[in-house]
Design a protein around this motif. Sequence first.
Motif, PDB file in Angstrom:
ATOM      1  N   GLN A   1      -5.927   0.464   8.341  1.00 37.25           N
ATOM      2  CA  GLN A   1      -6.830   0.122   7.249  1.00 37.25           C
ATOM      3  C   GLN A   1      -7.996  -0.738   7.726  1.00 37.25           C
ATOM      4  OE1 GLN A   1      -3.708  -1.560   4.735  1.00 37.25           O
ATOM      5  NE2 GLN A   1      -3.921   0.167   3.315  1.00 37.25           N
ATOM      6  N   GLU A   2      -7.742  -1.596   8.702  1.00 39.08           N
ATOM      7  CA  GLU A   2      -8.829  -2.404   9.242  1.00 39.08           C
ATOM      8  C   GLU A   2      -9.822  -1.559  10.019  1.00 39.08           C
ATOM      9  OE1 GLU A   2      -6.709  -5.299  11.483  1.00 39.08           O
ATOM     10  OE2 GLU A   2      -6.298  -6.594   9.738  1.00 39.08           O
ATOM     11  N   LEU A   3      -9.339  -0.515  10.703  1.00 39.03           N
ATOM     12  CA  LEU A   3     -10.218   0.382  11.452  1.00 39.03           C
ATOM     13  C   LEU A   3     -10.939   1.373  10.549  1.00 39.03           C
ATOM     14  CD1 LEU A   3      -7.916   1.197  14.505  1.00 39.03           C
ATOM     15  CD2 LEU A   3     -10.021  -0.162  14.551  1.00 39.03           C
ATOM     16  N   HIS A   4     -10.265   1.780   9.451  1.00 36.29           N
ATOM     17  CA  HIS A   4     -10.826   2.807   8.569  1.00 36.29           C
ATOM     18  C   HIS A   4     -10.689   2.358   7.111  1.00 36.29           C
ATOM     19  CE1 HIS A   4     -11.000   5.600  11.991  1.00 36.29           C
ATOM     20  NE2 HIS A   4      -9.802   5.163  12.295  1.00 36.29           N
TER      21      HIS A   4
ATOM     22  N   ASP B   1      -8.162   6.227   2.185  1.00 36.30           N
ATOM     23  CA  ASP B   1      -6.954   5.912   1.430  1.00 36.30           C
ATOM     24  C   ASP B   1      -5.792   6.719   1.994  1.00 36.30           C
ATOM     25  OD1 ASP B   1      -8.364   4.244  -0.289  1.00 36.30           O
ATOM     26  OD2 ASP B   1      -8.841   5.877  -1.665  1.00 36.30           O
ATOM     27  N   LEU B   2      -4.599   6.110   2.001  1.00 37.78           N
ATOM     28  CA  LEU B   2      -3.402   6.775   2.502  1.00 37.78           C
ATOM     29  C   LEU B   2      -2.377   6.924   1.383  1.00 37.78           C
ATOM     30  CD1 LEU B   2      -2.863   4.918   5.900  1.00 37.78           C
ATOM     31  CD2 LEU B   2      -3.920   7.149   5.558  1.00 37.78           C
ATOM     32  N   GLN B   3      -1.614   8.009   1.453  1.00 36.11           N
ATOM     33  CA  GLN B   3      -0.510   8.216   0.520  1.00 36.11           C
ATOM     34  C   GLN B   3       0.701   8.647   1.332  1.00 36.11           C
ATOM     35  OE1 GLN B   3      -0.183  11.483  -2.693  1.00 36.11           O
ATOM     36  NE2 GLN B   3      -1.036   9.737  -3.788  1.00 36.11           N
ATOM     37  N   MET B   4       1.718   7.783   1.379  1.00 30.86           N
ATOM     38  CA  MET B   4       2.919   8.047   2.176  1.00 30.86           C
ATOM     39  C   MET B   4       4.044   8.560   1.295  1.00 30.86           C
ATOM     40  SD  MET B   4       4.923   5.518   4.838  1.00 30.86           S
ATOM     41  CE  MET B   4       5.737   4.496   3.602  1.00 30.86           C
ATOM     42  N   ILE B   5       4.633   9.690   1.697  1.00 34.08           N
ATOM     43  CA  ILE B   5       5.742  10.299   0.972  1.00 34.08           C
ATOM     44  C   ILE B   5       6.971  10.211   1.864  1.00 34.08           C
ATOM     45  CG2 ILE B   5       6.596  12.421  -0.104  1.00 34.08           C
ATOM     46  CD1 ILE B   5       3.579  13.226  -0.348  1.00 34.08           C
TER      47      ILE B   5
ATOM     48  N   ASP C   1      -5.016  10.660  15.021  1.00 37.95           N
ATOM     49  CA  ASP C   1      -5.421  10.079  16.305  1.00 37.95           C
ATOM     50  C   ASP C   1      -4.923   8.642  16.424  1.00 37.95           C
ATOM     51  OD1 ASP C   1      -6.680  12.443  16.880  1.00 37.95           O
ATOM     52  OD2 ASP C   1      -8.692  11.727  16.392  1.00 37.95           O
ATOM     53  N   TRP C   2      -5.053   7.895  15.330  1.00 32.85           N
ATOM     54  CA  TRP C   2      -4.597   6.496  15.351  1.00 32.85           C
ATOM     55  C   TRP C   2      -3.091   6.422  15.571  1.00 32.85           C
ATOM     56  CZ3 TRP C   2      -1.086   4.563  11.769  1.00 32.85           C
ATOM     57  CH2 TRP C   2      -0.802   3.198  11.895  1.00 32.85           C
ATOM     58  N   MET C   3      -2.329   7.236  14.844  1.00 36.43           N
ATOM     59  CA  MET C   3      -0.877   7.185  14.948  1.00 36.43           C
ATOM     60  C   MET C   3      -0.409   7.565  16.355  1.00 36.43           C
ATOM     61  SD  MET C   3       1.963   9.234  12.736  1.00 36.43           S
ATOM     62  CE  MET C   3       1.339  10.776  13.403  1.00 36.43           C
ATOM     63  N   ILE C   4      -1.010   8.603  16.921  1.00 40.52           N
ATOM     64  CA  ILE C   4      -0.636   9.024  18.273  1.00 40.52           C
ATOM     65  C   ILE C   4      -0.932   7.919  19.281  1.00 40.52           C
ATOM     66  CG2 ILE C   4      -1.240  10.635  20.118  1.00 40.52           C
ATOM     67  CD1 ILE C   4      -1.616  12.743  17.888  1.00 40.52           C
TER      68      ILE C   4
END
Length: 295
Positions: A117-120, A124-128, A286-289
């Motif tokens: 969130q600080e980088l982007h 918005d994210l939605q986690m399921i 890309d961030w997660m990897i």
Amino acid sequence: MPYDLPPLSWLRAFEASARLGNFTRAAEELLITPAAISYQVRQLEQQLGYPLFERLHRTLVLTRLGQTYLPTVEKAFSDLSIATVSVFGDRNRQPVRFRCLNSFGQLWMIPRIRRFQELHPDVDLQMISASWAETLNPELFDIDIRFGDGTWTDGIVEFLQNDPIIPVCHPDLGLSATKHDLEALGAAPRLDIMGVIDTWESFFRGYGHEVPSRNGLQVDQTLSALELAALGHGHALVLESLAQPYLDAGRLVRSCDRRINSRHSFYLVTSRPRKALAPAAQNFCDWMIDELRHP
């Protein structure tokens, strides 16, 4: 259950007319004619059995009952709007929807999500959360983080990370790192996670040790095993990356220095090639990897 409600179009006409002060402006907002607004409001009044407006020259004044009814109608539409955006996202700002195992989401993703969130800040994210690997539904989400053998055929599969599996326990139950640690572990209460391929049997056989009889609780999720272990109910055999938050917090320690290689790994599954995803989704992947491969 059935609801004893007037048609929503009539309620919308009433709310807009009350808020804007006349039928003409309400009609402009709702993209229908003033005559249609007037008709819908009259139909509503007839169904309710009471007038909602006093119709003055080019303006409307709420009756006492209209004043009482309006806040409830406004709140109902506000709640519907909030719920719609919460579940489906703003049409002008679609969230990046991704699914992951509950344990991965709670123990790996959530502690790191602020970095993304600080980088982007514009994404918005939605986690399921999911308990098991399920078929990817691109209508609901494009990104799935799975744990398994990587042989799925419902999307583009990309290897992420392979973790060692380690035994962990409450600090008071830690074993001494001696040649007798496996004997002690075999006699200690152990927690089994149902449905995993790397079991206590695999662990003991990997060290050429006789497999002890089952001795403890069975649970269906890694989170449950970790929480039970942290409360002193026994030793849990889990992925090192998922145990790490507990180890860092001192709630758990390694039962002994032994470990085995996991036969399953974390994979990224996408509905189409990663470079074909929306830019925000590409940024998230890309961030997660990068986080997984360079912690």
